[in-house]
Enzyme design. Sequence first.
Site, PDB file in Angstrom:
ATOM      1  N   THR A  38      -6.576   4.448   6.958  1.00 46.44           N
ATOM      2  CA  THR A  38      -6.461   4.500   5.495  1.00 46.44           C
ATOM      3  C   THR A  38      -5.350   5.435   5.036  1.00 46.44           C
ATOM      4  OG1 THR A  38      -8.196   6.192   5.510  1.00 46.44           O
ATOM      5  CG2 THR A  38      -8.879   3.921   5.093  1.00 46.44           C
ATOM      6  N   PRO A  39      -4.838   5.233   3.801  1.00 45.14           N
ATOM      7  CA  PRO A  39      -3.718   6.012   3.273  1.00 45.14           C
ATOM      8  C   PRO A  39      -4.173   7.222   2.465  1.00 45.14           C
ATOM      9  CG  PRO A  39      -4.185   4.246   1.784  1.00 45.14           C
ATOM     10  CD  PRO A  39      -5.212   4.146   2.895  1.00 45.14           C
ATOM     11  N   TRP A  40      -3.226   8.050   2.077  1.00 47.29           N
ATOM     12  CA  TRP A  40      -3.564   9.273   1.343  1.00 47.29           C
ATOM     13  C   TRP A  40      -3.683   9.036  -0.161  1.00 47.29           C
ATOM     14  CZ3 TRP A  40       0.203   9.513  -2.188  1.00 47.29           C
ATOM     15  CH2 TRP A  40       1.475   9.047  -1.834  1.00 47.29           C
ATOM     16  N   ARG A  75     -13.623   0.591   0.263  1.00 48.60           N
ATOM     17  CA  ARG A  75     -13.280  -0.831   0.196  1.00 48.60           C
ATOM     18  C   ARG A  75     -13.376  -1.485   1.570  1.00 48.60           C
ATOM     19  NH1 ARG A  75      -8.182  -2.186  -3.468  1.00 48.60           N
ATOM     20  NH2 ARG A  75      -6.784  -2.006  -1.671  1.00 48.60           N
ATOM     21  N   THR A 122       4.167  -1.168   5.081  1.00 44.16           N
ATOM     22  CA  THR A 122       4.432  -2.405   5.826  1.00 44.16           C
ATOM     23  C   THR A 122       4.954  -2.116   7.221  1.00 44.16           C
ATOM     24  OG1 THR A 122       4.778  -3.708   3.827  1.00 44.16           O
ATOM     25  CG2 THR A 122       5.868  -4.485   5.828  1.00 44.16           C
ATOM     26  N   CYS A 140       0.149   1.287  -4.626  1.00 45.31           N
ATOM     27  CA  CYS A 140       0.811   0.121  -4.045  1.00 45.31           C
ATOM     28  C   CYS A 140       1.074  -0.960  -5.076  1.00 45.31           C
ATOM     29  CB  CYS A 140      -0.062  -0.445  -2.937  1.00 45.31           C
ATOM     30  SG  CYS A 140      -1.687  -0.888  -3.545  1.00 45.31           S
ATOM     31  N   GLU A 188      10.565   0.227  -2.318  1.00 47.59           N
ATOM     32  CA  GLU A 188       9.353   0.736  -2.956  1.00 47.59           C
ATOM     33  C   GLU A 188       9.542   2.221  -3.226  1.00 47.59           C
ATOM     34  OE1 GLU A 188       5.759   0.875  -0.566  1.00 47.59           O
ATOM     35  OE2 GLU A 188       4.585   0.300  -2.314  1.00 47.59           O
ATOM     36  N   PHE A 193       7.778   5.314  -4.367  1.00 42.85           N
ATOM     37  CA  PHE A 193       6.422   5.818  -4.544  1.00 42.85           C
ATOM     38  C   PHE A 193       6.453   7.104  -5.381  1.00 42.85           C
ATOM     39  CE2 PHE A 193       3.089   3.465  -3.110  1.00 42.85           C
ATOM     40  CZ  PHE A 193       2.040   4.167  -2.555  1.00 42.85           C
ATOM     41  N   SER A 217      -6.790  -3.772 -10.835  1.00 42.32           N
ATOM     42  CA  SER A 217      -7.669  -3.612  -9.670  1.00 42.32           C
ATOM     43  C   SER A 217      -9.130  -3.520 -10.087  1.00 42.32           C
ATOM     44  CB  SER A 217      -7.278  -2.362  -8.891  1.00 42.32           C
ATOM     45  OG  SER A 217      -5.912  -2.431  -8.535  1.00 42.32           O
TER      46      SER A 217
HETATM   47  N1  LIG Z   1      -1.871  -2.722  -0.251  1.00 43.32           N
HETATM   48  C1  LIG Z   1      -2.678  -1.684  -0.522  1.00 43.32           C
HETATM   49  O1  LIG Z   1      -3.871  -1.816  -0.863  1.00 43.32           O
HETATM   50  C2  LIG Z   1      -2.118  -0.281  -0.370  1.00 43.32           C
HETATM   51  C3  LIG Z   1      -2.880   0.779  -0.850  1.00 43.32           C
HETATM   52  C4  LIG Z   1      -2.366   2.070  -0.711  1.00 43.32           C
HETATM   53  C5  LIG Z   1      -1.119   2.285  -0.101  1.00 43.32           C
HETATM   54  N2  LIG Z   1      -0.396   1.219   0.329  1.00 43.32           N
HETATM   55  C6  LIG Z   1       0.936   1.426   0.900  1.00 43.32           C
HETATM   56  O2  LIG Z   1       0.933   2.558   1.780  1.00 43.32           O
HETATM   57  C7  LIG Z   1       2.195   3.224   1.698  1.00 43.32           C
HETATM   58  C8  LIG Z   1       1.986   4.678   1.340  1.00 43.32           C
HETATM   59  O3  LIG Z   1       0.886   5.228   2.042  1.00 43.32           O
HETATM   60  P1  LIG Z   1       1.149   6.082   3.345  1.00 43.32           P
HETATM   61  O4  LIG Z   1       2.381   6.923   3.186  1.00 43.32           O
HETATM   62  O5  LIG Z   1      -0.102   6.774   3.735  1.00 43.32           O
HETATM   63  O6  LIG Z   1       1.446   4.930   4.422  1.00 43.32           O
HETATM   64  P2  LIG Z   1       1.610   5.120   5.979  1.00 43.32           P
HETATM   65  O7  LIG Z   1       1.737   3.764   6.512  1.00 43.32           O
HETATM   66  O8  LIG Z   1       2.638   6.117   6.341  1.00 43.32           O
HETATM   67  O9  LIG Z   1       0.205   5.751   6.467  1.00 43.32           O
HETATM   68  C9  LIG Z   1      -0.982   5.048   6.278  1.00 43.32           C
HETATM   69  C10 LIG Z   1      -1.919   5.431   7.398  1.00 43.32           C
HETATM   70  O10 LIG Z   1      -1.365   4.999   8.619  1.00 43.32           O
HETATM   71  C11 LIG Z   1      -1.331   6.079   9.548  1.00 43.32           C
HETATM   72  N3  LIG Z   1      -0.233   5.860  10.479  1.00 43.32           N
HETATM   73  C12 LIG Z   1       1.060   6.205  10.360  1.00 43.32           C
HETATM   74  N4  LIG Z   1       1.770   5.770  11.422  1.00 43.32           N
HETATM   75  C13 LIG Z   1       0.875   5.133  12.229  1.00 43.32           C
HETATM   76  C14 LIG Z   1       0.963   4.468  13.496  1.00 43.32           C
HETATM   77  N5  LIG Z   1       2.123   4.347  14.150  1.00 43.32           N
HETATM   78  N6  LIG Z   1      -0.163   3.926  14.028  1.00 43.32           N
HETATM   79  C15 LIG Z   1      -1.344   4.038  13.381  1.00 43.32           C
HETATM   80  N7  LIG Z   1      -1.499   4.648  12.193  1.00 43.32           N
HETATM   81  C16 LIG Z   1      -0.397   5.195  11.639  1.00 43.32           C
HETATM   82  C17 LIG Z   1      -1.225   7.310   8.689  1.00 43.32           C
HETATM   83  O11 LIG Z   1      -1.665   8.445   9.404  1.00 43.32           O
HETATM   84  C18 LIG Z   1      -2.149   6.934   7.547  1.00 43.32           C
HETATM   85  O12 LIG Z   1      -3.494   7.170   7.926  1.00 43.32           O
HETATM   86  C19 LIG Z   1       2.977   2.514   0.638  1.00 43.32           C
HETATM   87  O13 LIG Z   1       3.824   1.552   1.232  1.00 43.32           O
HETATM   88  C20 LIG Z   1       1.903   1.797  -0.183  1.00 43.32           C
HETATM   89  O14 LIG Z   1       2.423   0.668  -0.841  1.00 43.32           O
HETATM   90  C21 LIG Z   1      -0.873  -0.070   0.215  1.00 43.32           C
HETATM   91  O1  LIG Z   2      -2.515   1.762  -3.922  1.00 45.03           O
HETATM   92  C1  LIG Z   2      -3.168   0.793  -4.328  1.00 45.03           C
HETATM   93  C2  LIG Z   2      -4.635   0.771  -4.072  1.00 45.03           C
HETATM   94  O2  LIG Z   2      -5.008  -0.487  -3.648  1.00 45.03           O
HETATM   95  C3  LIG Z   2      -5.429   1.355  -5.197  1.00 45.03           C
HETATM   96  S1  LIG Z   2      -6.042   0.210  -6.360  1.00 45.03           S
HETATM   97  O3  LIG Z   2      -6.908  -0.751  -5.640  1.00 45.03           O
HETATM   98  O4  LIG Z   2      -4.936  -0.452  -7.057  1.00 45.03           O
HETATM   99  O5  LIG Z   2      -6.849   1.022  -7.316  1.00 45.03           O
END
Ligand SMILES: NC(=O)c1ccc[n+]([C@@H]2O[C@H](COP(=O)([O-])OP(=O)(O)OC[C@H]3O[C@@H](n4cnc5c(N)ncnc54)[C@H](O)[C@@H]3O)[C@@H](O)[C@H]2O)c1
Ligand SMILES: O=C[C@H](O)CS(=O)(=O)O
Length: 496
Positions: free
Chosen positions: A163-165, A174, A247, A301, A398, A400, A458
Site C-alpha cells: 500500500t502507498p503513503w 479497501r 505504475t 492518484c 504525474e 503529485f 471516489s
Molecule cells: N490507483 C490508485 O488507487 C492509487 C492510490 C494511491 C496512489 N497511487 C499511485 O501511487 C504513487 C504514489 O505513491 P507512492 O509514492 O507510495 O508509490 P510507490 O510505488 O513508490 O510505493 C507504493 C508502495 O510500493 C512499495 N514499493 C516501492 N518499490 C517497491 C518494489 N520494488 N517492490 C515492492 N514494493 C515496492 C513502497 O514501499 C510502497 O509501500 C502515484 O503514482 C499514485 O498515482 C495510486
Molecule cells: O490516491 C487515490 C486513492 O485511490 C484515494 S481515493 O480512493 O480517491 O479516495
Amino acid sequence: MTLASQAFKGLLRRPDLIQSQGYIGGRWLNALSGKTYTIIDPSLDAPLADVAAMTADDTNVAIEAADEAFQQWRNTTPNHRAAILQKWDRLLRENEADLGLIMSKESGKPIAEAIGEVSYAADYLKFFGHECLRYEGFMIPSHAHGRKMMAIRQPVGVCAMITPWNFPIGMLARKVGPALAAGCTAVVKPAESTPLSALAFAKLGEEAGVPAGVMNIVPSAREAASEIGRTLSVTPTVRKLTFTGSTVVGKILTEQCASTLKKVSMELGGLAPFIVFDDADIPAAVEGLVQAKFRNTGQTCVCPNRVYVQAGSFDEFSKQLVKRVSELKQGVAHQRGFDLGPLINSGAVEKLTAVVEEAIELGAKPLLGATKNPLGPAYMTPTILTNISTNMRVAKEECFGPIVALQKFETEEEVLKAANNTEMGLAAYAFTQDLGRAWRMSEQLEAGMVGLNVGLISAVQAPFGGIKQSGLGREGSIIGMDDYTELKYVCMGGLA
Ligand SMILES: NC(=O)c1ccc[n+]([C@@H]2O[C@H](COP(=O)([O-])OP(=O)(O)OC[C@H]3O[C@@H](n4cnc5c(N)ncnc54)[C@H](O)[C@@H]3O)[C@@H](O)[C@H]2O)c1
Ligand SMILES: O=C[C@H](O)CS(=O)(=O)O
C-alpha cells in the site's frame, strides 16, 4: 521514553494505538534483525517514531502465519466474518480522532482529511461486512437428467497487499475488507513513510476479533521494499498480490508475479484530464477543480494533472481559479484550520520544483505561486501555470503536488484527442451542461472513472480502478470481492 511516546504525549485518548513493532501471527514482534528505522513528521521536519525495519526474512514468517490461519479462516461462516468486520468498522469510528492524528503526523495529510479517510476506511469494512452475507455462487440449468450443476465461490488464499503513503488506512481497508470477507488471509507491506496508521489499524482489528495470522503487517524501510515485494511475488503460498502505488513499481510486481501465475490487482498512477467547456457552470468547475486537485495537497492518484479550458471561458476561469486558490490556507497538517499541509517529504518538493522551473524555462507563465515556501522543506506553494506546451514535463508527467497547468482548447474533438494522448487512464473529468456532450465525454474519455460536473468521485460502492497503464482490476463496489475468490464449477450426477 520512546520517540513516538514523546511525539504523541498527551495527544491520544488511546496511546496504545501507537505500535512500533510488526504484527505477525497475532504477536507484536521486533524485526528478526532487531533493527529499526525512523519516520519523519513532514509538517515539522522532525523525527516521529522508530519502527521495526522488517525484511524478507520476517515476510516469510508472516506468509507462514497467514497460510496456517487460512486453514481455519476459510471455513468460517460469512456471518462470523461479517460480525468481525462490522465491529472493526465501529472501532475505527470510535477512534477516528486518534487515527486521524496519527495519520496526519506521519503523512502530512490535513487533519480534517485524515479523519475523513478513517471514516472512508471504516466504510469499506462496513460495506464488505455486509457484502459477504449476500455474496453467492449460482445454479446452472442442467442439460441432462439426474444432474445438478452449480458454480461456487471459494477464497483465493493468502493475499499479499502493498500500500502507498497517501491513503495509508483507506487503501489498506479497501484491500483487507473484501479479502477477509471472502475468507482470505493477508500479509501487508505498508509504505515506509506511514507504518503507524497500518499498525493502529491492525491493533483495532485484533480488538475486533480478527484471529491470529489472518492479517499480518510487515513494516519496513524503503531499502527493504524490493526484497519484500519479490518474496511476496515469488512465494507460491501467496495466491494473490494487490498493489496500490506507482505504475513503475506495479510493472515490476506484475512481472515478478508471473513466475507463480498469481492473481494480481493493480491500482496505479494517474494523469487525469480536467476539461471545462464554455457551456459549463464556471464557478462550479472552479470549485470542482479545487476539490479534486488540492485534496491531500495534490497527492492523490485521481488528482487532475492536465487542465483544459475552452477558449471562450479561459480568462474568466483562470481569474476565478487564482482567487479561489489564493484563499487556501497552508500550515501544520495536524493543526485545525488548514486546507493544505506539506508534501510527504522534502524530496517530493525538490522533484516538483524542478518540474515547475523547467516549465517556466520553456515559456510557462506563473499566475500564482512558483515561489519557495517559508513553512519548511516539505512545503510547496500552490502554483498555477499558463502558456503550457505539451513538451513540458508538467503537461505529461504525474505531478503529485499542488500544481495546476492550464491549457486552452478550441473544439471538443481537439480536447478529446489531447486528453486521450497518454498511456495512463485512471480518472477523467468534464464540466459541461450539454447532455449530449456529457455522454460523449463519459464514453470517449479513456479512463476507468469519469466525473461529470463533479470533482470528488471516489466512493466505496463504486468500482475504483484504471485502464491502460493505470491498473488492472477494480476495488470496492459489489464486484470488490471477485478478485479474492475462485469460481468453481460443480457437476453432481447420479440423482436420477
Ligand atoms: N490507483 C490508485 O488507487 C492509487 C492510490 C494511491 C496512489 N497511487 C499511485 O501511487 C504513487 C504514489 O505513491 P507512492 O509514492 O507510495 O508509490 P510507490 O510505488 O513508490 O510505493 C507504493 C508502495 O510500493 C512499495 N514499493 C516501492 N518499490 C517497491 C518494489 N520494488 N517492490 C515492492 N514494493 C515496492 C513502497 O514501499 C510502497 O509501500 C502515484 O503514482 C499514485 O498515482 C495510486
Ligand atoms: O490516491 C487515490 C486513492 O485511490 C484515494 S481515493 O480512493 O480517491 O479516495
